[in-house]
Design a protein around this motif. Structure first.
Motif, PDB file in Angstrom:
ATOM      1  N   PHE A   1       0.810  -1.227   0.000  1.00 34.37           N
ATOM      2  CA  PHE A   1       0.000   0.000   0.000  1.00 34.37           C
ATOM      3  C   PHE A   1       0.841   1.275   0.000  1.00 34.37           C
TER       4      PHE A   1
ATOM      5  N   PRO B   1      -5.091   9.304   0.453  1.00 30.87           N
ATOM      6  CA  PRO B   1      -6.055   8.953   1.517  1.00 30.87           C
ATOM      7  C   PRO B   1      -6.569   7.520   1.353  1.00 30.87           C
ATOM      8  N   ILE B   2      -6.706   7.061   0.107  1.00 30.43           N
ATOM      9  CA  ILE B   2      -7.197   5.695  -0.111  1.00 30.43           C
ATOM     10  C   ILE B   2      -6.188   4.686   0.444  1.00 30.43           C
ATOM     11  N   MET B   3      -4.925   4.899   0.137  1.00 32.79           N
ATOM     12  CA  MET B   3      -3.901   3.966   0.614  1.00 32.79           C
ATOM     13  C   MET B   3      -3.807   3.990   2.143  1.00 32.79           C
ATOM     14  N   ARG B   4      -3.893   5.174   2.711  1.00 31.04           N
ATOM     15  CA  ARG B   4      -3.816   5.267   4.173  1.00 31.04           C
ATOM     16  C   ARG B   4      -5.040   4.630   4.821  1.00 31.04           C
ATOM     17  N   ASP B   5      -6.178   4.692   4.111  1.00 31.28           N
ATOM     18  CA  ASP B   5      -7.399   4.090   4.630  1.00 31.28           C
ATOM     19  C   ASP B   5      -7.268   2.553   4.632  1.00 31.28           C
ATOM     20  N   ILE B   6      -6.692   2.029   3.578  1.00 32.62           N
ATOM     21  CA  ILE B   6      -6.552   0.567   3.492  1.00 32.62           C
ATOM     22  C   ILE B   6      -5.446   0.086   4.429  1.00 32.62           C
ATOM     23  N   CYS B   7      -4.433   0.917   4.626  1.00 36.17           N
ATOM     24  CA  CYS B   7      -3.347   0.536   5.532  1.00 36.17           C
ATOM     25  C   CYS B   7      -2.774   1.782   6.185  1.00 36.17           C
ATOM     26  N   ALA B   8      -3.051   1.943   7.444  1.00 38.51           N
ATOM     27  CA  ALA B   8      -2.650   3.163   8.147  1.00 38.51           C
ATOM     28  C   ALA B   8      -1.147   3.200   8.392  1.00 38.51           C
ATOM     29  N   HIS B   9      -0.571   2.061   8.682  1.00 36.05           N
ATOM     30  CA  HIS B   9       0.864   2.014   8.985  1.00 36.05           C
ATOM     31  C   HIS B   9       1.376   0.603   8.779  1.00 36.05           C
TER      32      HIS B   9
END
Lengths: 210, 714
Positions: free
Chosen positions: B578, B588-596
């Protein structure tokens, strides 16, 4: 009802958990942040002494006998002519009965109050296109088509898979129309890590993988 | 699949015939040595393929590549050519007369001809003796193969098992399997698995195993991938590589700032310091005799102002400071910001990442949908090239003459202002020697597309109907002027298809080999490495494959500096799903699917350390660098090492507050989420006054995997 019955077949042996489907769906359907029409659950899975990585894509199962439709007091949730389960936002009053009734937890409420979920990309399939998640799948793990047409790719692959193709929670009697190849192996394996939804922890290791 | 981490790929509960075998980072040399040992012990390697001393001999014997396994090596320590491959003159053999027309003459090596048992030029023998040890012309010699047999037998299979973390039974199983399919075997290994201070052992071992089974260029074996007709070189229509009046700059008359391709004792600095009376001078940062260019070493040279000051740095779409493990630290960033260290730093990018953050100027670039490219992807098996083209008009600002601001426009205008050859009018020759201008991106890339359109057999013209359907009939004169009127409809045909590919069979010869068979030599004995001396210690590494434990810049063992008991863990990095290496945290989409990301740690290791899934943990190097993150406790991680997905824990890229024209713009801390490996710097380089990353002493690439860590709960 037309003769058509749309369904999906996901071959778990080649799902690499890349989540391209998750992203394609988000971009196609513009679902709000934190809400997903489809996603992939991944975890380490032990089978016959081997460690493998299980990847299990999830979405609305567009059941033939859908509990969500039965409990809807306004008829907002309904089965379309092609057999898919749809929500009419004009008629939805946001009572969330459908969310409670769906054992697959694929429905969510929008900020505006209506309940939403995967439509099998109804707006695409009526134009002869594949759902976004299927057309983007890099390993063709996802297959889509008319289950009533014995000559469709999905029907042929389903026929070849025989009883190896199964739906989730078939014992609930809802007759899901999303089939998986390799589901028994995937769910039967020993869970050896947390379950991730995309890259976020969905369930800690001790909570199980179901 | 051998990997420290069960990362991404088709090893699922439902897939058959593929297993994950956990291997400790930085131990690939031990694994390859073990397999080579088994192949030799069981005599299951292809002795005929290994003994062919030339491509000609190999092809006559039905193979696609040859090795130098039978070449004799001078082992007499007192001989002036000690450690070198024996040449004809060393053996008292006569060389064939030189070809007066050739610009370079071949080197003649010496083998023991298997047919006669007598010394012969390697070009005269159909097959050499693999095992010879003795004297030739009074000189003590032995074959590279006999040295390989010794070096891979330096340790037992049980010892290799201990080093790699792979059970001996599994190594034996793999060794047997690999030796039981004839040439129809191969080894894939690249990228992260090679990135450690002993990373060179990975390609060395990979190539050796392929050669030991005679699999190179064979259908069903190690079949070459990634070929294409010439597009950006001397193509069917245009020559995009020849530049009249190109300045003569090479490693011969200049030094790469990354200190590669040159032995320390061959540098001007070394010679000057010796001339000034210094005895045995040492460099501030290491020199790498056989290394290619390295962005990671270049950035370290720049912050150290060694071997010379970098006065202008230009980077395009890369974030070297973040991508170099151990480099993104305050003391290095302060140097990058200091104009007395780096007077001018220009970045061209579509985002402002860490590299751009510290630059003096940022030139906006265009996205993949707004730009051109002709990438030949090596992982795609076919023959051909994909075309990326301006599918939409770029949204960057325009120059006065209407060109979009981007990397190409910037290069062209700066080059023209500096009056560099190869740009502007009369820059690009066609096959008839006529010159064409190079004033915008179309002038270059569309000529590359024309080369592809006319390669092998020219494509048909696009039909007007199809051009219209795809909107290609709307392209303007700025496109059309780049090629001839005759070429244009063929260029459009290739654009309409997004490239041009030939069927896989195009590459398969009727004789079961690659149709484009080229000489493919595998070094069993690596003479270049044999002659390379370490700039700090003068030590040398094995010219045949063996296992090397992790070392610092002077080839001293890491474990001689720091306690393996106190710092028992290794690390590795793997591709994120991600994020990219440095980008996508802004999505924002990538952070939503994987925050960290996570610090992935083996279940048994975690239990011993009292760590539970979800705990915040720290990995600490002997030099005090701290990597902190959330633990993912899993069986899909090798014991003895932790792993992370790279691309997380940004310092800039929108994560930080910035002041623009006196106005504070708040950053988004979510962009900074996750962790990255904080790798230690090299203590030996520090002793010599330099700030240096731990690095592969052959290739100079960063020690991305490996290192030494202790792990504790935060």
């Amino acid at each position: 009802m037309s003769d058509k019955r749309l369904g999906m077949l996901i071959d778990l042996s080649v799902c690499i958990g890349c989540n391209a489907c998750t992203v394609a769906c988000r971009q196609e359907n513009e679902t709000p942040l934190t809400k997903f029409n489809t996603w992939v659950e991944s975890w380490d899975a032990g089978i016959d002494g081997r460690v493998t990585r299980a990847n299990l894509p999830k979405l609305c199962n567009h059941c033939a006998n859908p509990a969500c439709v039965k409990v809807c007091p306004t008829g907002a949730s309904y089965q379309a002519e092609d057999g898919t389960v749809q929500v009419d936002p004009e008629r939805c009053i946001g009572c969330k009965y459908c969310m409670a009734a769906c054992p697959y937890q694929v429905r969510y409420q929008l900020e505006s109050g209506e309940v939403d979920k995967c439509t099998f990309c109804h707006h695409r399939t009526t134009e002869g296109l594949l759902p976004a998640c299927v057309s983007t799948c890099v390993t063709t793990s996802r297959m889509f088509g008319d289950l009533n047409d014995p000559d469709s790719d999905i029907s042929k692959k389903l026929a070849a898979a025989g009883d190896k193709a199964k739906g989730l929670m078939e014992d609930r009697g809802m007759e899901p129309r999303v089939y998986y190849i390799g589901l028994d192996e995937t769910l039967g394996a020993e869970q050896l890590s947390a379950v991730h939804k995309g890259g976020n922890v969905l369930r800690r290791r001790e909570e199980g993988n179901a | 699949m051998l990997d420290p981490t069960l990362a991404n790929g088709v090893i699922t509960p439902a897939s058959e015939g593929i297993n994950w075998v956990p291997i400790k980072p930085a131990t690939n040399g031990a694994f390859y040595s073990a397999i080579a040992q088994i192949l030799i012990r069981d005599n299951t390697f292809d002795a005929v393929a290994m003994a062919c001393p030339t491509q000609k001999a190999a092809e006559a014997a039905g193979y696609g590549g040859y090795t130098n396994a039978t070449y004799l090596v001078i082992t007499d320590e007192n001989h002036p050519n000690y450690r070198k491959l024996m040449r004809a003159a060393d053996a008292g053999l006569e060389e064939p007369p030189a070809d007066p027309a050739a610009t370079t003459q071949p080197t003649y090596y010496v083998v023991i001809d298997a047919a006669t048992g007598a010394p012969a030029l390697h070009t005269d023998a159909a097959k050499g003796d693999l095992f010879f040890e003795g004297e030739v012309n009074g000189v003590k010699v032995r074959t590279g193969f006999s040295m390989l047999r010794d070096s891979v037998n330096e340790r037992t299979i049980d010892e290799y098992a201990e080093i790699t973390g792979i059970p001996a039974s599994e190594i034996e199983r793999m060794g047997k399997e690999f030796g039981s399919h004839g040439y129809k075997v191969s080894v894939q290994a690249a990228a992260a698995s090679t990135a450690s201070v002993v990373g060179f052992d990975t390609p060395a071992g990979r190539e050796l195993l392929k050669a030991m089974m005679g699999s190179n260029q064979m259908t069903g074996g190690s079949f070459p991938s990634g070929q294409s007709p010439v597009t950006e070189g001397k193509g069917a229509c245009y020559d995009l590589t020849t530049i009249a009046g190109l300045p003569n700059v090479s490693a011969k008359n200049a030094a790469m700032i990354s200190r590669g391709g040159k032995a320390w004792e061959k540098t001007d600095e070394y010679k000057n310091r010796v001339a000034a009376g210094e005895k045995d001078p040492k460099p501030m940062l290491p020199w790498y005799t056989n290394a290619p260019q390295s962005d990671a070493q270049a950035i370290m040279s720049i912050v150290n102002q060694y071997p010379y000051q970098c006065k202008i740095l230009m980077t395009w779409m890369c974030n070297v400071i973040q991508a170099t493990p151990g480099a993104m630290r305050d003391e290095a960033i302060e140097k990058l910001k200091d104009t007395s260290v780096l007077p001018l730093h220009i970045v061209c990018d579509i985002v402002v990442g860490e590299m751009a953050q510290y630059a003096d100027y940022i030139v906006p670039d265009v996205t993949q949908y707004e730009s051109f490219g002709l990438p030949t992807v090596s992982m795609i098996g076919g023959f051909g090239t994909t075309i990326r083209w301006e599918a939409k008009a770029p949204e960057t600002a325009k120059t006065e003459d209407g060109r979009p601001i981007c990397w190409e426009t910037f290069l062209i205008d700066v080059a023209k202002a500096c009056e560099l050859p190869g740009w502007g009018e009369n820059a690009i020759p066609d096959v008839n020697g006529q010159m064409h201008p190079f004033n915008d991106a179309y002038d270059y890339y569309l000529k590359g597309v024309a080369n592809l359109a006319y390669a092998v057999e020219p494509v048909e013209d696009i039909t007007p109907e199809e051009a219209h359907m795809q909107g290609l009939d709307e392209l303007g004169d700025n496109w059309k002027k780049a090629v001839t009127a005759e070429e244009w409809p063929k260029v459009l045909k290739v654009l309409s298809r997004g490239g041009r590919y030939w069927p896989m069979d195009y590459k398969r010869g009727a004789d079961g080999r690659f149709k484009g068979l080229k000489a493919k030599e595998t070094y069993v004995y690596n003479e270049k490495r044999a002659l390379m001396t370490n700039p700090y210690s003068g030590k040398r590494l094995s010219p045949t494959l063996n296992y090397n434990p992790q070392m610092f810049a002077d080839l001293s063992l890491m474990t001689d500096h720091y306690s393996a008991e106190e710092y028992p863990f290794l690390c590795s990095e793997h591709k994120p799903k991600f994020r990219s290496v440095t980008m996508l945290a802004n999505s924002p989409i990538m952070r939503d699917i994987c925050a960290h990301n996570y610090m992935e740690i083996n279940t048994e290791d975690a239990a011993e350390l009292g760590i539970k899934d979800g705990d915040i943990i720290r990995a600490i190097t002997p030099r005090g660098d701290v990597t902190e993150g959330e633990a993912m406790v899993r069986d899909g991680q090798v014991k003895g090492a932790f792993s992370i997905e790279f691309g997380y824990e940004h310092l800039a890229y929108g994560a930080q507050d910035v002041e623009i024209d006196g106005k504070l713009v708040k950053g988004d801390p979510a962009i900074a989420a996750g962790t990255r490996i904080h790798m230690m710097l090299d203590p030996v380089v520090a002793e010599h006054g330099g700030m240096g990353i731990i690095a592969d002493t052959d290739a100079s690439s960063p020690g991305r995997c490996g290192g030494m860590f202790k792990i504790e709960k935060a």
